[in-house]
Design a protein around this motif. Structure first.
Motif, mmCIF file in Angstrom:
data_model
loop_
_atom_site.group_PDB
_atom_site.id
_atom_site.type_symbol
_atom_site.label_atom_id
_atom_site.label_comp_id
_atom_site.label_asym_id
_atom_site.label_seq_id
_atom_site.Cartn_x
_atom_site.Cartn_y
_atom_site.Cartn_z
ATOM 1 N N ASP A 34 0.927 -1.172 -0.064
ATOM 2 C CA ASP A 34 0.188 0.019 0.069
ATOM 3 C C ASP A 34 0.755 1.337 0.042
ATOM 4 N N LEU A 35 2.337 1.295 -0.138
ATOM 5 C CA LEU A 35 3.092 2.475 -0.369
ATOM 6 C C LEU A 35 3.193 2.924 -1.687
ATOM 7 N N PRO A 36 3.230 3.921 -1.882
ATOM 8 C CA PRO A 36 3.231 4.572 -3.492
ATOM 9 C C PRO A 36 4.710 4.424 -3.876
ATOM 10 N N HIS A 37 4.991 3.335 -4.239
ATOM 11 C CA HIS A 37 6.427 3.038 -4.439
ATOM 12 C C HIS A 37 6.301 1.501 -5.381
ATOM 13 N N ALA A 38 6.313 1.740 -6.644
ATOM 14 C CA ALA A 38 6.227 0.351 -7.484
ATOM 15 C C ALA A 38 6.913 -0.959 -6.942
ATOM 16 N N ARG A 67 2.899 -0.526 -9.188
ATOM 17 C CA ARG A 67 3.056 -1.729 -9.083
ATOM 18 C C ARG A 67 4.261 -2.432 -10.459
ATOM 19 N N ILE A 68 5.123 -3.359 -9.958
ATOM 20 C CA ILE A 68 5.541 -3.957 -11.022
ATOM 21 C C ILE A 68 5.590 -5.500 -11.176
ATOM 22 N N TYR A 128 17.922 5.658 2.738
ATOM 23 C CA TYR A 128 17.509 4.789 1.366
ATOM 24 C C TYR A 128 16.512 5.120 0.507
ATOM 25 N N ALA A 129 15.611 6.191 1.232
ATOM 26 C CA ALA A 129 14.443 6.548 0.225
ATOM 27 C C ALA A 129 15.098 7.610 -0.719
ATOM 28 N N ARG A 130 16.076 8.361 -0.178
ATOM 29 C CA ARG A 130 16.514 9.425 -1.318
ATOM 30 C C ARG A 130 17.193 8.739 -2.482
ATOM 31 N N VAL A 131 17.758 7.468 -2.162
ATOM 32 C CA VAL A 131 18.539 6.964 -3.350
ATOM 33 C C VAL A 131 17.511 6.120 -4.231
ATOM 34 N N SER A 132 16.665 5.593 -3.544
ATOM 35 C CA SER A 132 15.601 4.773 -4.182
ATOM 36 C C SER A 132 14.167 5.155 -4.914
ATOM 37 N N GLY A 133 14.159 6.561 -4.698
ATOM 38 C CA GLY A 133 13.120 7.347 -5.480
ATOM 39 C C GLY A 133 11.748 7.356 -4.744
ATOM 40 N N ILE A 134 11.802 7.017 -3.420
ATOM 41 C CA ILE A 134 10.747 7.253 -2.592
ATOM 42 C C ILE A 134 10.697 8.589 -2.094
ATOM 43 N N ALA A 135 9.489 9.157 -2.193
ATOM 44 C CA ALA A 135 9.061 10.685 -1.972
ATOM 45 C C ALA A 135 9.527 10.834 -0.656
ATOM 46 N N ASP A 137 7.625 12.494 1.745
ATOM 47 C CA ASP A 137 6.416 12.552 2.212
ATOM 48 C C ASP A 137 5.802 11.122 2.512
ATOM 49 N N SER A 138 6.484 10.272 1.810
ATOM 50 C CA SER A 138 6.364 8.734 2.064
ATOM 51 C C SER A 138 7.024 8.207 2.837
ATOM 52 N N VAL A 139 8.026 8.731 3.606
ATOM 53 C CA VAL A 139 8.907 8.186 4.484
ATOM 54 C C VAL A 139 8.349 7.677 5.736
ATOM 55 N N PRO A 140 7.214 8.316 6.422
ATOM 56 C CA PRO A 140 6.789 8.016 7.674
ATOM 57 C C PRO A 140 5.897 6.633 7.418
ATOM 58 N N ALA A 141 5.195 6.543 6.303
ATOM 59 C CA ALA A 141 4.477 5.375 5.940
ATOM 60 C C ALA A 141 5.426 4.010 5.738
ATOM 61 N N VAL A 142 6.690 4.300 4.980
ATOM 62 C CA VAL A 142 7.515 3.232 4.703
ATOM 63 C C VAL A 142 7.946 2.687 6.214
ATOM 64 N N VAL A 143 8.259 3.714 7.106
ATOM 65 C CA VAL A 143 8.911 3.440 8.258
ATOM 66 C C VAL A 143 7.823 2.590 9.203
ATOM 67 N N ASP A 144 6.654 2.704 8.951
ATOM 68 C CA ASP A 144 5.630 1.814 9.664
ATOM 69 C C ASP A 144 5.626 0.682 9.117
ATOM 70 N N ARG A 145 5.717 0.498 7.655
ATOM 71 C CA ARG A 145 5.772 -1.004 7.123
ATOM 72 C C ARG A 145 6.863 -1.651 7.591
ATOM 73 N N GLU A 146 7.997 -0.931 7.404
ATOM 74 C CA GLU A 146 9.324 -1.734 8.094
ATOM 75 C C GLU A 146 9.106 -2.127 9.407
ATOM 76 N N GLN A 147 8.525 -1.358 10.116
ATOM 77 C CA GLN A 147 8.379 -1.793 11.664
ATOM 78 C C GLN A 147 7.292 -3.206 11.547
ATOM 79 N N ALA A 148 6.348 -3.283 10.598
ATOM 80 C CA ALA A 148 5.343 -4.306 10.657
ATOM 81 C C ALA A 148 6.112 -5.337 9.728
ATOM 82 N N PHE A 149 7.276 -5.443 9.227
ATOM 83 C CA PHE A 149 7.703 -6.291 8.371
ATOM 84 C C PHE A 149 7.705 -7.512 9.015
#
Length: 244
Positions: A34-38, A67-68, A128-135, A137-149
């Motif tokens: 559900d993250l905006p990163h393909a 998605r990819i 890693y978001a800066r290098v990977s093309g993750i916006a 403003d999406s970083v907090p959501a990515v952190v949440d998903r990393e924590q739930a991994f």
């Protein structure tokens, strides 16, 4: 060298760790963060499915997110060509590379670089978001998903820092299926060509070897492929990445 099917199984296991749990079928394996990163939403394998039906189902499961489709050796033959005829677009071809850890070249740690496990997850993700093309403003959501991994394996996040504490490089070590797979290996643009990525890769390999792991695998970008060949990795297969 570990069999290709184990490398592919470890790769599927890592990306399924990002899944929010909306789909599960061995013949059409999808994951959705559900993250905006393909790269964090997609299809990992299709077998025994008519491609038009598989495409319709994948679009249904992944509706509303970028998605990819990873088309690799674990999918039915001609899957990529069939998807292309149905309107999918190939966005990359990525080699699957592997090596025996003891045969990978050693590399020096650049002066002033300190390598250690990351303890500040928001800081690590932002790097890693800066290098990977993750916006940003999406970083907090990515952190949440990393924590739930949650997946069948162990994640270790490595950061390369300068003397002032800034993270200039990252690597995620995924230990699963008896091997090490690397993700989010990247260096901040202003610090590239100093050997930081090689040093982080070496640190991850040493960590895995100390745990009894003998083989490392990764999917390389076009820019990263020569680096890994130089370290002793060899290409064992490839993924075709398609947007759909």
């Amino acid at each position: 060298m570990v069999a290709l099917d184990l490398l592919l199984a470890a790769h599927r296991a890592y990306l399924l760790g990002w899944d929010v749990g909306r789909s599960a079928s061995p013949d059409l394996v999808t994951y959705r963060s559900d993250l905006p990163h393909a790269p964090l939403n997609g299809v990992l394998r299709v077998t025994g499915h008519a491609v038009p039906d598989a495409l319709a189902e994948a679009r249904h499961r992944l509706d509303g997110v970028p998605r990819i489709w990873w088309v690799g050796p674990d999918s039915d033959a001609e899957t990529a060509e069939a998807l292309l005829t149905l309107g999918a677009v190939q966005v990359a071809q990525m080699p699957i590379m592997a090596a025996l850890i003891d045969q990978v070249a050693t590399t020096p740690v650049p002066a002033g670089l300190h390598l250690a496990e990351a303890t500040d997850l928001p800081e690590f993700v932002a790097a890693y978001a800066r290098v990977s093309g993750i916006a940003p403003d999406s970083v907090p959501a990515v952190v949440d998903r990393e924590q739930a991994f949650a997946a069948d394996g162990t994640v270790i996040r490595l950061a390369g820092r300068l003397d002032d504490g800034r993270i200039v490089g990252t690597a995620t070590a995924w230990l699963s299926h008896g091997l090490l797979t690397l993700y989010f290996v990247g260096t901040q643009p202003e610090h590239r060509r100093r050997g930081i990525g090689s040093a982080l890769t070496r640190a991850a390999l040493d960590l895995a070897r100390h745990r009894g792991v003998r083989t490392v695998a990764l999917t390389a970008s076009a820019a990263g492929e020569p680096l890994y060949h130089g370290l002793g990795f060899r290409t064992v297969a490839s993924f075709r990445l398609l947007s759909f």
